[in-house]
Design a protein around this motif. Structure first.
Motif, short mmCIF file in Angstrom:
data_model
loop_
_atom_site.label_atom_id
_atom_site.label_comp_id
_atom_site.label_asym_id
_atom_site.label_seq_id
_atom_site.Cartn_x
_atom_site.Cartn_y
_atom_site.Cartn_z
N ILE A 1 2.67 15.15 21.28
CA ILE A 1 4.02 15.57 20.84
C ILE A 1 5.03 15.33 21.96
CG2 ILE A 1 5.43 17.53 20.04
CD1 ILE A 1 2.78 18.65 18.76
N VAL A 2 4.67 15.72 23.20
CA VAL A 2 5.59 15.55 24.34
C VAL A 2 5.87 14.05 24.54
CG1 VAL A 2 5.89 15.92 26.83
CG2 VAL A 2 4.72 17.65 25.46
N ASP B 1 7.60 -2.56 24.64
CA ASP B 1 8.34 -1.29 24.54
C ASP B 1 7.47 -0.11 24.95
OD1 ASP B 1 10.81 -2.29 23.33
OD2 ASP B 1 9.46 -2.87 21.70
N TYR B 2 6.18 -0.25 24.70
CA TYR B 2 5.28 0.87 24.94
C TYR B 2 3.93 0.30 25.38
CZ TYR B 2 2.98 5.40 23.79
OH TYR B 2 2.29 6.59 23.82
N VAL B 3 3.40 0.86 26.48
CA VAL B 3 2.16 0.33 27.05
C VAL B 3 1.19 1.47 27.32
CG1 VAL B 3 1.16 -0.90 29.04
CG2 VAL B 3 3.41 -1.58 28.18
N MET C 1 7.82 2.23 28.04
CA MET C 1 7.26 3.49 28.51
C MET C 1 5.75 3.31 28.68
SD MET C 1 7.59 7.33 26.97
CE MET C 1 6.12 7.47 25.98
N PHE C 2 5.23 3.84 29.79
CA PHE C 2 3.79 3.77 30.04
C PHE C 2 3.16 5.14 29.77
CE2 PHE C 2 4.33 0.66 33.89
CZ PHE C 2 4.66 -0.37 33.04
N THR C 3 1.95 5.15 29.24
CA THR C 3 1.19 6.41 29.13
C THR C 3 0.84 6.87 30.56
OG1 THR C 3 -0.89 5.18 29.01
CG2 THR C 3 0.13 5.82 26.91
N SER C 4 0.55 8.16 30.70
CA SER C 4 0.27 8.67 32.05
C SER C 4 -0.89 9.65 32.08
CB SER C 4 1.51 9.37 32.60
OG SER C 4 1.69 10.61 31.93
N CYS C 5 -1.70 9.68 31.00
CA CYS C 5 -2.74 10.72 30.97
C CYS C 5 -3.97 10.32 31.78
CB CYS C 5 -3.12 11.05 29.53
SG CYS C 5 -3.58 9.61 28.62
N LEU D 1 9.15 9.04 23.89
CA LEU D 1 9.24 7.64 23.43
C LEU D 1 10.43 7.48 22.48
CD1 LEU D 1 8.01 4.75 23.31
CD2 LEU D 1 6.61 5.54 21.40
N ALA D 2 10.54 8.43 21.56
CA ALA D 2 11.65 8.35 20.60
C ALA D 2 12.99 8.39 21.35
CB ALA D 2 11.54 9.50 19.60
#
Ligand code: SF4
Ligand code: SF4
Ligand code: SF4
Ligand code: FES
Length: 577
Positions: free
Chosen positions: A276-277, A492-494, A295-299, A282-283
């Protein structure tokens, strides 16, 4: 089509695929040939010589991992000549590996010990020429005990494939030694891929199970809470000889209760919060032209450290979202503590993870609250497997139970976090709902599933085509970053996960972890998703309730839900014991 040829193994007629090795052919035919240094992820080096076989008409005993089959070959895998040679080769290996079995997390699942038993080896009769070798500690996550190393070089190869190159070989011949690089330009990112590819756990996680055992034995006033990562439910069974990918969620939860944990929560809930965060961010980034994209994921903490040390120019691309187990621990020590009217200082949160880097992540002060860690300790899948065996808790016999509430509910989106592409798929399900405000025709993003190193796709959001890239393994991440240096708006999203296949192939997973095991573990995660009534994170009412509670206090919400990153100017390096 590959040509099929006829061979015999142990007098059994086999139709085999030309080009395969003897070891591969035997494996496909269900015949086990003992082997140590071979791993399908790394180049065949054939240096342990445990896999030797006898071939009719040949005087030598070739290694089956490096010898290709030929038409008419007649192979014996356990003849007396083979057994004698294998025994000598194993004795030589034991002369290089100082046994520290008592504390080794693979003690109950050790190939080397099983072979010692099978070939009747007296393992301690060798004068250890490595007894003065050093132990190197990489942060608080990984350690290399040079006195246990059998020089197979898998760790050096895999670290190189990760694009990190933190391990190298020193000296030659019998003095050869694996050591960390100390040139100021390389640093370990704690992914643990070296550990999960080491056949004799000479490189392994830094162990924390001792302190947990002590806490469980003497709880005093403490409340012990375990939280289980998405991927380990489909891998822990392998430590009890269950088939690859067997789903063991309920049994895993019961086994933690049997160990003495007071509560067991599911990190799939935390993954819904993360989704959700991340989807909200991203939105926002897509709507506002001034925000940085992709935007990159960071988990994945190993990936985060990779960016902070090797590619700090990309720090603004990382989502500010914390990772699932840090989110859940934060909610446990605030929202839940309040609900059950307990001082959070009494709560000890232990994360059971597929990962060595999560040990390092939990120690990052950015992820603490009021100068105290949110996650107090991290155990790998291997450490948990070891504890269960040690305490005679049989995962195969224990009655399954459910995780504790109110943080028990999770969506299918939370379940797939452990597979490469799963984090992005979960976020897309929610981000597209947030952007389109309408029900999605399909919430399956099959284009980004699977084990390929790099996956690329485009999805339509409103009038816009969202360009996606998913990469697993840091070597592949490097390719994406270099691509972005040339063309910053290529995506846009990685999503990047440091381990092959994502966390199902994590550095803390059972040994071995092969491509087939990764496929089976991931398939099971998608099965869990498919069967869930809710499959989108934003439909998880309990997660939303906890987040709304947090958001009443803006500062607390920001502390628990978001994080910051810092450029690392110099390597954290290693300590020598
Ligand atoms: S943990 Fe990862 S980065 Fe560190 S030495 Fe091992 S493979 Fe290399
Ligand atoms: S540490 Fe393990 S993987 Fe690395 S060379 Fe030694 S035995 Fe092989
Ligand atoms: S991919 Fe998963 S297991 Fe591997 S380092 Fe990242 S978070 Fe840990
Ligand atoms: S497994 Fe074949 S030589 Fe080591």
């Amino acid at each position: 089509m590959p040509k099929i040829i006829n061979i015999k193994i142990n007098n059994k007629k086999i139709k085999a695929q030309e080009g395969d090795t003897i070891l591969e052919t035997a494996y496909k035919a269900g015949i086990e040939i003992p082997h140590l240094c071979f791993h399908p992820d790394t180049e065949v080096k054939a240096n342990c010589r445990v896999c030797v076989v006898e071939i009719k008409g040949r005087k030598d005993l070739p290694t089956s991992c490096s010898t290709k089959i030929e038409e008419g070959m007649e192979i014996k895998t356990e003849s007396s000549r083979v057994a004698k040679a294998r025994k000598i080769n194993l004795e030589l290996i034991f002369s290089e590996h100082i046994e520290k079995c008592g504390t080794c997390p693979m003690n109950f699942n050790c190939k080397l010990l099983n072979y010692a038993k099978k070939y009747n080896l007296k393992i301690t009769r060798f004068k250890d020429r490595k007894k003065n070798r050093k132990v190197y500690k990489f942060g608080n996550a990984v350690e290399l005990d040079s006195s246990q190393c059998i020089d197979c070089r898998n760790c050096v190869d895999i670290c190189e494939q990760q694009g990190v190159g933190f391990l190298k070989l020193k000296n030659k011949g019998h003095k050869i030694e694996v050591v960390p690089v100390d040139d100021g330009k390389h640093d370990c990112v704690y992914c643990g891929q070296c550990a999960v590819h080491c056949p004799v756990t000479a490189i392994q996680e830094q162990l924390n199970y001792n302190e947990i055992e002590k806490d469980l034995k003497n709880k005093k006033n403490k409340i012990l809470v375990a939280q289980i990562a998405p991927s380990i439910r489909t891998s822990i069974g392998e430590m009890f000889n269950l088939p690859y990918g067997k789903i063991m969620t309920g049994q895993l939860i019961s086994s933690l209760r049997a160990l003495g944990f007071d509560y067991v929560f599911d990190v799939n809930f935390g993954a819904d919060v993360t989704t959700i965060v991340e989807a909200e961010e991203l939105a926002e980034r897509l709507k506002n032209k001034n925000f940085v994209l992709p935007m990159f994921t960071s988990c994945c903490p190993a990936w985060v450290k990779f960016v902070e040390f090797y590619y700090p120019e990309f720090i603004p691309n990382l989502t500010t979202s914390r990772s699932p187990h840090i989110h859940l621990a934060g909610i446990i020590k605030t929202y839940w503590a309040k609900k059950i009217k307990v001082d959070p200082k009494k709560i000890v949160v232990v994360s059971i993870m597929p990962c060595t880097a999560k040990k390092y992540e939990s120690s990052r002060k950015e992820l603490w609250l009021n100068n105290r860690p949110l996650v107090d300790s991290v155990l790998t899948t291997r450490e948990l497997g070891y504890l269960l065996h040690k305490h005679k808790i049989d995962l195969t016999k224990i009655k399954p139970t459910k995780s504790d509430n109110p943080l028990g509910e999770h969506s299918g989106a939370g379940a797939i976090y452990g597979a490469s592409g799963g984090v992005m798929e979960s976020a897309l399900r929610t981000a597209m709902f947030l952007l389109n405000k309408e029900k999605l025709k399909s919430i399956n993003f099959k284009q980004i599933r699977g084990q390929q190193g790099i996956k690329k796709a485009e999805v339509k959001v409103g009038n816009r085509n969202l360009k996606l890239a998913v990469s697993n393994g840091l070597g592949n991440a490097k390719k994406i970053l270099e691509e972005l240096k040339q063309n910053p708006r290529e995506y846009d999203y990685v999503e990047i996960m440091a381990c092959p296949g994502g966390c199902i192939g994590g550095g803390g997973q059972p040994i071995p972890t092969t491509p087939l095991q990764r496929i089976k573990r991931a398939e099971s995660l998608y099965q869990i998703d498919k069967k869930k009534k809710i499959r989108e994170a934003h439909k998880n009412q309990e997660a939303k309730k906890a987040m709304s509670w947090l958001k009443k206090d803006k500062k607390l919400a920001s502390q628990i839900l978001h994080t910051k990153y810092h450029k690392k100017n110099k390597p954290e390096g290693f300590k020598i014991l």
